[in-house]
Motif scaffolding. Structure first.
Motif, mmCIF file in Angstrom:
data_model
loop_
_atom_site.group_PDB
_atom_site.id
_atom_site.type_symbol
_atom_site.label_atom_id
_atom_site.label_comp_id
_atom_site.label_asym_id
_atom_site.label_seq_id
_atom_site.Cartn_x
_atom_site.Cartn_y
_atom_site.Cartn_z
ATOM 1 N N ARG A 1 23.755 19.206 27.689
ATOM 2 C CA ARG A 1 22.422 18.983 27.124
ATOM 3 C C ARG A 1 21.561 18.048 27.965
ATOM 4 O O ARG A 1 20.403 18.376 28.269
ATOM 5 C CB ARG A 1 22.559 18.449 25.694
ATOM 6 C CG ARG A 1 22.869 19.510 24.662
ATOM 7 C CD ARG A 1 22.446 19.069 23.279
ATOM 8 N NE ARG A 1 23.041 19.909 22.260
ATOM 9 C CZ ARG A 1 24.141 19.598 21.578
ATOM 10 N NH1 ARG A 1 24.765 18.461 21.818
ATOM 11 N NH2 ARG A 1 24.618 20.408 20.659
ATOM 12 N N PRO A 2 22.051 16.868 28.367
ATOM 13 C CA PRO A 2 21.191 15.977 29.167
ATOM 14 C C PRO A 2 20.783 16.579 30.507
ATOM 15 O O PRO A 2 19.739 16.212 31.059
ATOM 16 C CB PRO A 2 22.073 14.734 29.370
ATOM 17 C CG PRO A 2 23.088 14.785 28.291
ATOM 18 C CD PRO A 2 23.347 16.232 28.057
ATOM 19 N N ALA A 3 21.598 17.501 31.023
ATOM 20 C CA ALA A 3 21.306 18.134 32.310
ATOM 21 C C ALA A 3 20.503 19.418 32.160
ATOM 22 O O ALA A 3 20.213 20.086 33.161
ATOM 23 C CB ALA A 3 22.614 18.433 33.040
ATOM 24 N N ALA A 4 20.132 19.774 30.921
ATOM 25 C CA ALA A 4 19.428 21.028 30.648
ATOM 26 C C ALA A 4 20.203 22.224 31.200
ATOM 27 O O ALA A 4 19.613 23.181 31.709
ATOM 28 C CB ALA A 4 18.007 20.990 31.210
ATOM 29 N N MET A 5 21.520 22.159 31.113
ATOM 30 C CA MET A 5 22.382 23.235 31.585
ATOM 31 C C MET A 5 22.724 24.166 30.419
ATOM 32 O O MET A 5 23.340 23.726 29.440
ATOM 33 C CB MET A 5 23.664 22.672 32.182
ATOM 34 C CG MET A 5 24.730 23.724 32.539
ATOM 35 S SD MET A 5 24.167 24.970 33.730
ATOM 36 C CE MET A 5 23.977 23.976 35.209
ATOM 37 N N PRO A 6 22.342 25.430 30.477
ATOM 38 C CA PRO A 6 22.712 26.364 29.410
ATOM 39 C C PRO A 6 24.237 26.478 29.301
ATOM 40 O O PRO A 6 24.945 26.465 30.314
ATOM 41 C CB PRO A 6 22.102 27.691 29.852
ATOM 42 C CG PRO A 6 21.046 27.321 30.851
ATOM 43 C CD PRO A 6 21.539 26.085 31.529
ATOM 44 N N PHE A 7 24.737 26.599 28.070
ATOM 45 C CA PHE A 7 26.177 26.758 27.894
ATOM 46 C C PHE A 7 26.469 27.736 26.769
ATOM 47 O O PHE A 7 25.698 27.877 25.820
ATOM 48 C CB PHE A 7 26.866 25.414 27.639
ATOM 49 C CG PHE A 7 26.483 24.731 26.343
ATOM 50 C CD1 PHE A 7 27.279 24.833 25.203
ATOM 51 C CD2 PHE A 7 25.330 23.958 26.262
ATOM 52 C CE1 PHE A 7 26.938 24.205 24.020
ATOM 53 C CE2 PHE A 7 24.979 23.311 25.087
ATOM 54 C CZ PHE A 7 25.783 23.436 23.963
ATOM 55 N N ILE A 8 27.584 28.425 26.936
ATOM 56 C CA ILE A 8 28.102 29.365 25.935
ATOM 57 C C ILE A 8 29.479 28.888 25.517
ATOM 58 O O ILE A 8 30.290 28.478 26.352
ATOM 59 C CB ILE A 8 28.176 30.793 26.512
ATOM 60 C CG1 ILE A 8 26.768 31.368 26.696
ATOM 61 C CG2 ILE A 8 28.998 31.719 25.610
ATOM 62 C CD1 ILE A 8 26.738 32.742 27.333
ATOM 63 N N ILE A 9 29.746 28.924 24.231
ATOM 64 C CA ILE A 9 31.044 28.511 23.704
ATOM 65 C C ILE A 9 31.881 29.741 23.403
ATOM 66 O O ILE A 9 31.432 30.649 22.699
ATOM 67 C CB ILE A 9 30.881 27.651 22.442
ATOM 68 C CG1 ILE A 9 30.276 26.294 22.813
ATOM 69 C CG2 ILE A 9 32.225 27.463 21.723
ATOM 70 C CD1 ILE A 9 29.989 25.400 21.629
ATOM 71 N N GLY A 10 33.093 29.762 23.935
ATOM 72 C CA GLY A 10 34.038 30.817 23.596
ATOM 73 C C GLY A 10 34.799 30.451 22.331
ATOM 74 O O GLY A 10 35.585 29.504 22.327
ATOM 75 N N ALA A 11 34.538 31.175 21.274
ATOM 76 C CA ALA A 11 35.231 30.945 20.001
ATOM 77 C C ALA A 11 36.357 31.962 19.838
ATOM 78 O O ALA A 11 36.729 32.327 18.728
ATOM 79 C CB ALA A 11 34.258 31.039 18.836
ATOM 80 N N CYS A 12 36.907 32.400 20.948
ATOM 81 C CA CYS A 12 37.915 33.456 20.950
ATOM 82 C C CYS A 12 39.210 32.987 20.294
ATOM 83 O O CYS A 12 39.655 31.864 20.505
ATOM 84 C CB CYS A 12 38.211 33.889 22.386
ATOM 85 S SG CYS A 12 36.748 34.413 23.305
ATOM 86 N N GLN A 13 39.798 33.882 19.526
ATOM 87 C CA GLN A 13 41.113 33.667 18.920
ATOM 88 C C GLN A 13 41.599 35.016 18.418
ATOM 89 O O GLN A 13 40.818 35.790 17.878
ATOM 90 C CB GLN A 13 41.038 32.662 17.770
ATOM 91 C CG GLN A 13 41.997 31.487 17.866
ATOM 92 C CD GLN A 13 43.466 31.894 17.578
ATOM 93 O OE1 GLN A 13 43.730 32.967 17.061
ATOM 94 N NE2 GLN A 13 44.390 31.003 17.911
#
Length: 293
Positions: A58-70
């Motif tokens: 967030r502070p770096a304005a870097m987009p991120f995706i979370i893998g909620a895989c299970q």
């Protein structure tokens, strides 16, 4: 996911790894893919990893995706709900995997995941080792009733597969294997990759990706050498010796040497001896100077 000798997660090394990815200027960072060993962590560890990712990006304005895989759908849906609170660009899921789902069941699960995600879009991770792999026309029918799914990460195929993908999957962002990205771009199918090439070098992978908009033929030539390196030196470790994809991805990161990730996996899974890394690093530098800069 850096692993200590006692099988614990090294969160300090993980934070450093994320900082290196941010410094590389990659298009985005995603967590809990294959090399993130999502299949071998507790729910408390899952939450700590995602919180760390969000706090660094967030502070770096870097987009991120979370893998909620299970593989367990109930655990996966709970991961989706908790991931949504961190407001990622998207949440990645796999289809339930203990018992292979039908097309109807796949759509139902994705609808449940969309409800759990709220306003956060979904990306389906549909790997070639899934217990049931759907063809492009089947995937289109599965995804169409769930508009919250905006992309699919999947294995590609031959020219016939690409023709089918263009015909049936044009409504979704298609993410092909990283070492096939130039082909996917050339054939007007791929919008990107959750990239194994970034294991070797996030800096090099980003430069190679950017080059596809300037000189796709040159990018394809790099792809040919990249695929040859993987086929000659990495793939046999799986086909002949039985190492997992997670072990191969971590080996690539060790070869790249851009962060202290290490080759160790969480037991019971086997990892590659780090003593083989220096020789492979020299081979990669010779074969792939554009990536290994």
């Amino acid at each position: 996911m850096p692993i200590n000798d006692d099988d614990s997660i090294d969160f300090a090394r993980l934070a450093d790894e994320i900082e290196h990815l941010i410094a590389a200027g990659v298009d985005g960072i995603y967590s809990n893919g294959t090399a993130g060993e999502f299949h071998n962590q507790t729910e408390e560890e899952f939450d700590a990893i995602q919180q760390l990712l969000a706090d660094r990006c967030r502070p770096a304005a870097m987009p991120f995706i979370i893998g909620a895989c299970q593989a367990d759908p109930r655990i996966s849906l709970e991961r989706v709900r908790r991931a949504a609170r961190l407001e990622p660009e998207a949440i990645q899921v796999i289809l339930p995997d203990w018992w292979p789902v039908t097309a109807e069941e796949a759509t139902d699960f994705l609808g449940m995941a969309a409800e759990a995600a709220g306003s956060i879009p979904l990306v389906l991770y549909h790997p070639p080792h899934a217990k049931r792999v759907f063809a492009p026309v089947e995937l289109a029918a599965i995804l169409a009733p769930v508009p919250q799914v905006v992309g699919v990460k999947l294995a590609d195929g031959d020219l016939s597969w690409y023709k089918q993908a263009r015909q049936h999957l044009g409504a979704w962002g298609i993410y092909v294997p990283g070492h096939h990205l130039a082909t996917g771009v050339k054939l007007d199918v791929a919008v990107g990759a959750f990239s194994n090439v970034a294991c070797l070098s996030p800096f090099g992978a980003q430069r190679w990706t950017a080059s596809m908009g300037r000189d796709i033929e040159r990018a394809l030539e790099v792809e040919q050498r990249l695929c040859a390196f993987l086929e000659d030196h990495i793939t046999p470790l799986a086909k002949v010796h039985g190492y997992s994809n997670a072990a191969l991805d971590k080996l690539l990161a060790a070869i790249g040497g851009w962060a202290d990730v290490g080759t160790r996996l969480r037991r019971p899974y086997r990892w590659l001896d780090p003593q083989i890394v220096p020789g492979l690093r020299e081979t990669a530098r010779t074969a792939l100077p554009e990536i290994m800069l």
